[in-house]
Design a protein around this motif. Structure first.
Motif, mmCIF file in Angstrom:
data_model
loop_
_atom_site.group_PDB
_atom_site.id
_atom_site.type_symbol
_atom_site.label_atom_id
_atom_site.label_comp_id
_atom_site.label_asym_id
_atom_site.label_seq_id
_atom_site.Cartn_x
_atom_site.Cartn_y
_atom_site.Cartn_z
ATOM 1 N N UNK A 63 -12.303 -3.074 -9.179
ATOM 2 C CA UNK A 63 -10.786 -2.648 -9.454
ATOM 3 C C UNK A 63 -10.941 -1.014 -9.784
ATOM 4 N N UNK A 64 -12.253 -0.703 -10.002
ATOM 5 C CA UNK A 64 -12.449 0.648 -10.322
ATOM 6 C C UNK A 64 -12.321 1.536 -9.070
ATOM 7 N N UNK A 65 -12.024 1.070 -8.134
ATOM 8 C CA UNK A 65 -11.878 1.962 -6.748
ATOM 9 C C UNK A 65 -10.519 2.737 -6.986
ATOM 10 N N UNK A 66 -9.828 2.364 -8.072
ATOM 11 C CA UNK A 66 -8.364 3.068 -8.222
ATOM 12 C C UNK A 66 -8.792 4.645 -8.674
ATOM 13 N N UNK A 67 -9.945 4.818 -9.332
ATOM 14 C CA UNK A 67 -10.272 6.267 -9.643
ATOM 15 C C UNK A 67 -10.427 7.112 -8.286
ATOM 16 N N UNK A 68 -10.585 6.715 -7.409
ATOM 17 C CA UNK A 68 -10.350 7.400 -5.952
ATOM 18 C C UNK A 68 -9.440 7.096 -5.169
ATOM 19 N N UNK A 69 -8.760 6.107 -5.078
ATOM 20 C CA UNK A 69 -7.629 5.774 -4.257
ATOM 21 C C UNK A 69 -6.379 6.107 -4.827
ATOM 22 N N UNK A 70 -6.320 6.184 -6.269
ATOM 23 C CA UNK A 70 -5.165 6.662 -6.864
ATOM 24 C C UNK A 70 -4.245 7.771 -6.231
ATOM 25 N N UNK A 71 -5.365 8.588 -5.783
ATOM 26 C CA UNK A 71 -4.948 9.823 -5.137
ATOM 27 C C UNK A 71 -4.267 9.778 -3.750
ATOM 28 N N UNK A 72 -4.799 9.122 -2.700
ATOM 29 C CA UNK A 72 -4.143 9.227 -1.490
ATOM 30 C C UNK A 72 -3.140 7.886 -1.797
ATOM 31 N N UNK A 73 -3.022 7.051 -2.819
ATOM 32 C CA UNK A 73 -2.354 6.057 -3.009
ATOM 33 C C UNK A 73 -0.873 6.632 -3.219
ATOM 34 N N UNK A 74 -0.980 7.389 -4.365
ATOM 35 C CA UNK A 74 0.166 8.257 -4.748
ATOM 36 C C UNK A 74 1.057 9.236 -3.731
ATOM 37 N N UNK A 75 -0.192 9.786 -2.842
ATOM 38 C CA UNK A 75 0.434 10.614 -2.012
ATOM 39 C C UNK A 75 1.302 9.788 -0.954
ATOM 40 N N UNK A 76 0.622 8.717 -0.460
ATOM 41 C CA UNK A 76 1.406 8.241 0.598
ATOM 42 C C UNK A 76 2.331 7.001 0.182
ATOM 43 N N UNK A 77 2.786 6.961 -0.990
ATOM 44 C CA UNK A 77 3.617 6.201 -1.596
ATOM 45 C C UNK A 77 5.246 6.162 -1.054
ATOM 46 N N UNK A 78 5.816 5.220 -0.957
ATOM 47 C CA UNK A 78 7.216 5.305 -0.617
ATOM 48 C C UNK A 78 8.074 6.202 -1.496
ATOM 49 N N UNK A 79 8.829 7.027 -0.714
ATOM 50 C CA UNK A 79 9.641 8.255 -1.269
ATOM 51 C C UNK A 79 11.192 7.833 -1.196
ATOM 52 N N UNK A 80 11.460 6.684 -0.738
ATOM 53 C CA UNK A 80 12.886 6.330 -0.516
ATOM 54 C C UNK A 80 13.326 5.640 -1.681
ATOM 55 N N UNK A 81 14.879 5.464 -1.969
ATOM 56 C CA UNK A 81 15.054 4.827 -3.101
ATOM 57 C C UNK A 81 14.570 3.347 -3.090
ATOM 58 N N UNK A 82 14.242 2.931 -4.311
ATOM 59 C CA UNK A 82 13.463 1.745 -4.235
ATOM 60 C C UNK A 82 14.353 0.551 -3.693
ATOM 61 N N UNK A 83 15.594 0.364 -3.554
ATOM 62 C CA UNK A 83 16.507 -0.684 -3.073
ATOM 63 C C UNK A 83 16.368 -0.686 -1.602
ATOM 64 N N UNK A 84 16.057 0.344 -0.793
ATOM 65 C CA UNK A 84 16.057 0.544 0.592
ATOM 66 C C UNK A 84 14.746 -0.370 0.955
ATOM 67 N N UNK A 85 15.130 -1.209 1.816
ATOM 68 C CA UNK A 85 14.009 -2.032 2.757
ATOM 69 C C UNK A 85 14.305 -1.498 4.057
ATOM 70 N N UNK A 86 13.046 -1.415 4.518
ATOM 71 C CA UNK A 86 13.090 -0.834 5.829
ATOM 72 C C UNK A 86 13.838 -1.826 7.103
ATOM 73 N N UNK A 87 14.419 -1.185 7.956
ATOM 74 C CA UNK A 87 15.061 -1.969 9.258
ATOM 75 C C UNK A 87 13.880 -2.142 10.157
#
Ligand code: SF4
Ligand code: SF4
Lengths: 433, 259
Positions: free
Chosen positions: A227-251
């Motif tokens: 689970x310690x992989x997060x020390x590296x992946x936290x960076x791309x993971x937050x970069x590519x995270x969803x930016x839309x309103x949380x309630x919006x599900x993709x169509x």
């Protein structure tokens, strides 16, 4: 001349980094097994998110005790690792504390590292106590048995050992201690070694030095499995995270095309569907990890297994089978299984398994209220809900496997435009009641 | 009660300021109908020029989408969008956070782009513009706690409008330990409203009601017809229905002035 040390060191570094690169390649290959999704828009906001959430740990401190301790470990770990630069130069060229020519600055830095090392040590011990003595419930859910539990502890032990080695290494370095500057912590360890000959001190110092660097290399290669992989992946993971309103599900676009065709009065209902032999019809939703998109797969590798999501999930809090953390862990386990399969066979050979049923059960999928608490809580912006929704889509659109009550609700919407059995023509009756 | 429909408006060549999207619960559920009427009374009192779709309204498709039926959702969405666009609707208000979220976030990509506001947001702006005044009236001094609907709060970051309205009532607003971004779901979302819960040790609405009971309120306020049902049932399960009322913000405002 004795170059053995330097050669052994060079080989060690080469192997350590070599394996690490190999693991990273495996990791990126596995993540790329996911479907394409474009997350390159809004790069300003994405950088900002990464700076705040990954670098600045803004979501960690929502739970202040764990958050502040975690920042200590994180900052300590990164800063102390500057020391690795010196270790590598020393190791390769047979020098000793090559950077000490920096004089005051050097000692100031080492002194800072020592203080941080102590703080990290303390923080890690508190972490251990929280897990093993206070037994905070989120560390003891049922998905935290076996490897996940040991994994968390291994990391804590690792950090304890690494920090101790660093301090011991400094304490037994007679020359370094004789300067009596930059040793705010290690000077208190010196009395332990009272009465040791100069020779044994030197041996201890060398052993600590070698173990310290070897430990760092082992740690680096442990990441991929942990689970310690997060020390590296936290960076791309937050970069590519969803930016839309949380309630919006993709169509789903594939659905849009079909619905448009169905609703288009000019479309000929008897026309043969456009045949395209090369294309298998798109599958709706997800039954296996390869139906998920690459960001969802990266999410799975990034998960820190902290359980903040699960500890705020209404379904889990009321004893349901669903745990958003387990959703992420199972996704990773299945993805690893597929990766191993490819490693062994050169390409994926059907193993008659899939994420749905073999890892995640419909019971878990159906217990979700889509409340977004898990998404809100996650310190590294993981979205367990999107995986749950994609699996529901598969269950309903590919397998018609919704419960009778849900089917009733959907039939009602289809026939009378409301989830209950009321006539659409009665929609305004409330006005006169 | 004056409730014009879009069709009537159109026949008179008029375009209302805002469309009130009533939603399925607001149209059919006995408890939610009271919220609908309370909201209409306020709209009438503030002389808001509004209209409803009436029998031309249909489910937004939210429960279908969250149950995984994207087909049914998009069929509903496109049918609704056709009607909304035919009436050239620009602004929509709704008292249901699920309709609110779907109309606001999921319709644009399918061709339906409108300014969508939750009824608490509209009431708040009416207040700011001086078109509406709120007085404590019969709720003065009462302890009120607000349960954040997931699809209003976390899903769309609306936390303050409902609270500012409550505070205007001269009441004591008390927060539950899990509130705003940390608010706990009532258990109805994601199509759960329409099915039995999975096997567990407790019902989610009871867990949430216990959060509310901890701050001993006289009233639990909500901004969602489904939360309202869930909390009302939770209060009953705890045998507190004689002491604690569950009311929508629109009802609080309308009842305060005996509208
Ligand atoms: S969205 Fe679903 S999985 Fe996430 S916290 Fe809410 S109920 Fe749990
Ligand atoms: S998904 Fe996020 S909150 Fe949940 S365990 Fe993983 S890292 Fe923690």
């Amino acid at each position: 001349m004795n170059y053995i040390d330097n050669i052994v060191f060079a080989v060690l570094i080469f192997l350590g980094i070599g394996f690490f690169v190999k693991n990273i390649k495996k990791l990126t290959r596995n993540i790329k097994l996911g479907k394409h999704i474009d997350r390159t828009d809004n790069s300003n906001e994405r950088w900002k998110n990464m700076a705040m959430v990954a670098l600045g740990q803004s979501k960690m401190v929502k739970r202040p005790v764990a958050g502040i301790l975690h920042i200590l470990v994180y900052v300590g770990f990164i800063i102390i690792n500057i020391e690795v630069v010196e270790i590598i130069i020393d190791g390769l060229f047979g020098t000793h504390r090559v950077l000490s020519f920096l004089g005051g600055i050097y000692n100031f830095l080492i002194g800072l590292f020592e203080i941080l090392a102590l703080l990290v040590l303390v923080a890690v011990i508190v972490f251990w106590l929280r897990r093993m003595v206070v037994r905070i419930p989120r560390f003891w859910n049922k998905e935290m048995k076996g490897f996940p539990k040991n994994d968390a502890l291994n990391i804590l032990y690792f950090e304890m050992v690494l920090m101790s080695l660093f301090l011991i290494m400094n304490a037994t370095d007679v020359h370094f201690q004789s300067m009596n500057f930059g040793n705010p912590i290690s000077q208190f360890l010196v009395p332990i070694f009272d009465g040791f000959s100069a020779e044994s001190l030197h041996v201890i110092e060398r052993v600590a030095w070698w173990l310290h660097i070897a430990g760092i290399l082992v740690f680096l290669n442990y990441l991929y499995y942990s689970k310690h992989l997060h020390i590296l992946l936290a960076f791309p993971n937050t970069y590519y995270a969803n930016l839309n309103a949380k309630g919006k599900f993709n169509n789903l676009e594939s659905v849009t095309n079909e619905v448009k065709l169905m609703m288009d009065p000019s479309a000929d209902p008897f026309a043969a569907p456009v045949e395209d032999d090369n294309e298998t019809p798109e599958k709706f939703g997800a039954s296996d990890v390869t139906d998920l998109n690459w960001v969802q797969l990266m999410n799975a590798y990034t998960c820190t297994e902290c359980g903040r999501c699960t500890s705020s999930c209404p379904a889990n809090l009321t004893g349901k089978e669903l745990s958003p953390r387990a959703i992420m862990m199972k996704t990773r386990d299945r993805l690893e299984e597929i990766g191993e399969n490819i490693n062994k066979n050169g390409k994926f050979v059907d193993d008659n398994k899939q994420l749905l049923n073999d890892y995640i059960t419909p019971e878990e999928i159906w217990a979700c209220t889509s409340c977004n608490a898990c998404v809100e809580e996650c310190p590294v912006n993981i979205d367990p809900l999107s995986i749950i929704l994609d699996m529901r889509r598969y269950l309903v659109m590919e397998q018609s496997a919704a419960s009778p009550e849900l089917n009733m609700m959907m039939t009602n919407i289809e026939n009378n435009g409301a989830p209950w059995q009321y006539n659409q023509m009665d929609r305004l009756n409330w006005k006169d009641e | 009660m004056n409730v014009p429909t879009m069709a009537e408006m159109m026949a008179q060549g008029k375009q209302p300021e805002v469309l009130f999207w009533v939603g399925c619960a607001g149209s059919f559920d006995d408890r939610a109908k009271k919220i609908t009427k309370a909201f209409v009374k306020i709209l009438n009192k503030a002389k808001v020029d509004f209209a409803v779709l009436g029998t031309e309204e249909s489910c937004t498709g939210d429960p279908a989408k969250r149950a995984g039926n994207e087909f049914l959702f998009q069929m509903q969405a496109m049918t609704n969008i056709e009607i909304l666009n035919a009436y050239e609707v620009k602004k929509i208000v709704t008292a249901c956070p699920h309709c609110f979220n779907t109309l606001k976030n999921e319709y644009p990509e399918l061709g339906g782009t409108y300014e969508v506001v939750h009824h608490t947001e509209l009431l708040k702006s009416l207040l700011d513009e001086g078109r509406l005044t709120i007085e404590g009236g019969k709720f003065k001094g009462k302890r009120i706690t607000f349960h954040d609907p997931c699809y209003l709060g976390r899903a769309n970051d609306v936390y303050e409008a409902p609270r500012e309205l409550i505070q205007k009532l001269d009441v004591e607003l008390v927060e539950m330990k899990r509130c705003k971004t940390n608010g706990l779901c009532c258990g109805a979302g994601g199509a759960q409203m329409f099915k039995e819960p999975e096997k567990g040790t407790k019902d989610i609405n009871v867990e949430r009601t216990e959060d509310a009971l901890e701050v001993s309120p006289n009233i639990i306020a909500t901004g969602c017809p489904f939360c309202n049902t869930m909390m009302t049932d939770g209060v009953k399960a705890k045998d507190k229905e004689n002491e604690i009322e569950v009311l929508d913000i629109a009802e609080l405002i309308a009842n305060a002035e005996d509208l």
